[in-house]
Design a protein around this motif. Structure first.
Motif, mmCIF file in Angstrom:
data_model
loop_
_atom_site.group_PDB
_atom_site.id
_atom_site.type_symbol
_atom_site.label_atom_id
_atom_site.label_comp_id
_atom_site.label_asym_id
_atom_site.label_seq_id
_atom_site.Cartn_x
_atom_site.Cartn_y
_atom_site.Cartn_z
ATOM 1 N N UNK A 106 0.459 7.146 3.489
ATOM 2 C CA UNK A 106 1.924 7.209 3.460
ATOM 3 C C UNK A 106 2.585 6.828 4.779
ATOM 4 N N UNK A 107 2.071 7.354 5.901
ATOM 5 C CA UNK A 107 2.708 7.071 7.185
ATOM 6 C C UNK A 107 2.605 5.594 7.553
ATOM 7 N N UNK A 108 1.417 5.014 7.356
ATOM 8 C CA UNK A 108 1.260 3.595 7.655
ATOM 9 C C UNK A 108 2.087 2.730 6.722
ATOM 10 N N UNK A 109 2.241 3.172 5.507
ATOM 11 C CA UNK A 109 2.938 2.369 4.511
ATOM 12 C C UNK A 109 4.400 2.160 4.887
ATOM 13 N N UNK A 156 4.356 1.332 9.551
ATOM 14 C CA UNK A 156 3.699 0.113 10.026
ATOM 15 C C UNK A 156 3.296 -0.727 8.808
ATOM 16 N N UNK A 157 4.259 -1.356 8.153
ATOM 17 C CA UNK A 157 3.968 -2.069 6.903
ATOM 18 C C UNK A 157 3.000 -3.230 7.079
ATOM 19 N N UNK A 158 3.020 -3.914 8.228
ATOM 20 C CA UNK A 158 2.105 -5.046 8.409
ATOM 21 C C UNK A 158 0.655 -4.578 8.473
ATOM 22 N N UNK A 159 0.423 -3.495 9.197
ATOM 23 C CA UNK A 159 -0.936 -2.946 9.242
ATOM 24 C C UNK A 159 -1.362 -2.448 7.874
ATOM 25 N N UNK A 160 -0.427 -1.860 7.147
ATOM 26 C CA UNK A 160 -0.762 -1.357 5.816
ATOM 27 C C UNK A 160 -1.130 -2.495 4.876
#
Length: 547
Positions: free
Chosen positions: A471-474, A477-481
């Motif tokens: 959830x936090x990465x999504x 940090x959308x690119x990393x997700x």
């Protein structure tokens, strides 16, 4: 004059009835819903033509800006037409409270999968992972008759380096080797295969406080709107590790253990340090929010009745027309403890643990409907209100651009609501199970992920299926997700996507797949074997306890 009256006045005119259903459905496209309903009463042939999938597919896409994964467009239109809300909330998945790839989806299959008819000889790499691993007993029986060792995996790996093999075949060979090792260690073949009736019972048994759950909201390949959130214990309550974990929960929440007197509100407890440091003993329920409008965006906020027991992330958002997002619902430490106290009091009565009795006396039971979703239509993104001025002016990192994109606009809209009639409200009930474990639930409901249907529907990038739970990465940090999600080439309809999907033509579904699909299939079958081994140990313990 409506077409139905014309046909009633001229009973000798049978030209419409002799037309094939495809041609008749093209004619009915130009009629309204009321006119189609009246025309369907003329004859049986016309009624069948009015149920054409092409007709209702056109009607659905003409009215709503979404393409759900459904089997019947008539039923999908019927469900959407009868829905009174403009913000669609649908069930997506129930997962473990941790970041990582999801082993599958906990859903109800409306009918037995076609892979149930696969012979044991065909349970090999000629099938896609979804068809291959849907029937656990057959894949295990076929592997018992074959032999594979580390040398074969190394041979396939060397062939991959020379360009004679693919990454998907290496993963498939490694998966078969892992399954054979599991068979040799357990010496038992499970007879587990999710069926529609068993899955419905698994969902219906998750109801708490003598409530009933409408299981249709959890069906796969259907458009059904969600009203109940389910939470399951990730560990059996009678196991020793869970008892130690519960003692840790008591110390974190109240600063005491079960042998000491309860003193709520300790200074150094995790509950006072912040929600980011809290853990949970219950699963996460992932809900999919969608905006089916073609023009108007929607902003929403989710209110929680007891914020010390329930959590939601993200709690607010902005959906452009045709956009979807995933919302994560969870239970905090105190909510899990109250659920256990309520269950222990109902079962043990006077013999209940004094600590749990004090918890129930101070906290009572959990609320039945803790989640309140408020939403409203707002101005189109370029048409920002003239009186709006940006707040704060703090700079954000590039990775946080997606989070703060509409943050100021959302705050302005909710602070300047003209009237409450512009705001609509939906509610979500919560069923927190203290003794119904996530393992037992997944044994009957977990099915492999189906990525092919999303590729065929041509979904947009912002509506790709969620297979990597973070959830936090999504949202931060959308690119990393997106790199961890790794579904672009698996779903992309292009020359690069066709080259990535190296495995061609599954013998069951006739679809192509690539390395990412094979990875998700491996995760599913290995997770199912872990659940099966846990269920076997539980049966042995119960048998020894009884006899």
């Amino acid at each position: 004059m409506p077409p139905s009256q014309i046909l009633r006045q001229e009973p000798g005119n049978v030209s419409l009835e002799i037309l094939c259903q495809d041609v008749a459905s093209k004619i009915f496209i130009h009629l309204s819903i009321d006119e189609i309903a009246k025309t369907s009463l003329v004859s049986k042939a016309v009624c069948q033509a009015c149920r054409s999938e092409d007709l209702w597919h056109f009607k659905f896409t003409a009215r709503w800006n979404l393409l759900p994964d459904v089997e019947s467009w008539f039923q999908a239109f019927k469900a959407a037409y009868s829905n009174t809300h403009d913000l669609w909330m649908t069930h997506w998945n129930i997962v473990m409270p941790q970041d990582g790839d999801s082993p599958g989806r906990c859903v109800i299959l409306k009918h037995d999968d076609s892979s149930a008819n696969i012979s044991e000889e065909n349970c090999d790499n000629r099938c896609c992972p979804r068809c291959r691993y849907s029937n656990v007993p057959k894949i295990l029986s076929s592997l018992c008759k074959s032999s594979i060792d580390e040398a074969e995996i190394e041979t396939v790996a060397h062939a991959l380096n020379r360009g004679k093999s693919t990454g998907a075949r290496v993963i498939e060979a490694s998966t078969r080797y892992s399954i054979l090792k599991w068979i040799l260690n357990t010496k038992h073949l499970p007879t587990i295969f999710p069926r529609s009736k068993t899955q419905r019972n698994a969902f219906s048994q998750a109801a708490t406080f003598h409530r009933k759950i409408k299981t249709r909201q959890f069906e796969d390949n259907a458009l059904n709107f969600m009203t109940d959130a389910l939470f399951f214990n990730v560990c059996e309550s009678f196991l020793e590790p869970n008892q130690r974990e519960m003692n840790q929960v008591r110390r974190e929440l109240y600063g005491t253990s079960s042998e000491e007197v309860m003193t709520p509100g300790g200074i150094n407890t995790v509950a006072n340090l912040g929600a980011n440091l809290e853990l949970t003993q219950h699963s996460w329920h992932i809900v999919k929010f969608s905006n089916p409008d073609y023009v108007r965006p929607i902003t929403f906020r989710i209110l929680v009745q007891r914020r010390d027991c329930f959590a939601v992330y993200p709690s607010e958002g902005f959906l452009d027309p045709g956009e979807s997002c995933y919302i994560f619902l969870s239970i905090k430490l105190l909510g899990g403890l109250i659920s256990q106290a309520t269950e222990a009091l109902n079962v043990q009565r006077e013999e209940v643990d004094p600590f749990l009795a004090n918890v129930y006396q101070h906290e009572a039971h959990l609320p039945f409907v803790p989640f309140c979703v408020r939403y409203m239509h707002c101005t189109v993104a370029p048409c920002i209100p003239p009186s709006f001025t940006s707040r704060g002016g703090t700079k954000t990192r590039p990775g946080q651009a997606a989070v703060s994109k509409y943050k100021n606009v959302i705050s302005y809209l909710w602070d300047h609501v003209a009237t409450e009639t512009n705001v609509r409200t939906q509610y979500l009930s919560a069923h927190v199970n203290a003794n119904y474990s996530y393992q037992d639930f997944c044994l009957n409901t977990l099915t492999p992920l189906n990525l092919h249907s999303f590729k065929e529907l041509g979904h947009r990038v912002n509506d790709t299926p969620l297979v990597h739970v973070a959830p936090n990465l999504m949202y931060r940090f959308p690119r990393l997700f997106e790199r961890l999600q790794n579904l672009n080439l698996e779903l992309e309809v292009s020359h690069a996507g066709e080259a990535y999907r190296t495995e061609k033509s599954c013998i069951v579904c006739k679809r192509d797949w690539g390395q990412r699909t094979e990875e998700l299939g491996r995760h599913h079958i290995l997770q199912m074997l872990i659940f099966v081994a846990g269920a076997q140990q539980q049966r042995v313990k119960m048998k020894n306890f009884m006899f």
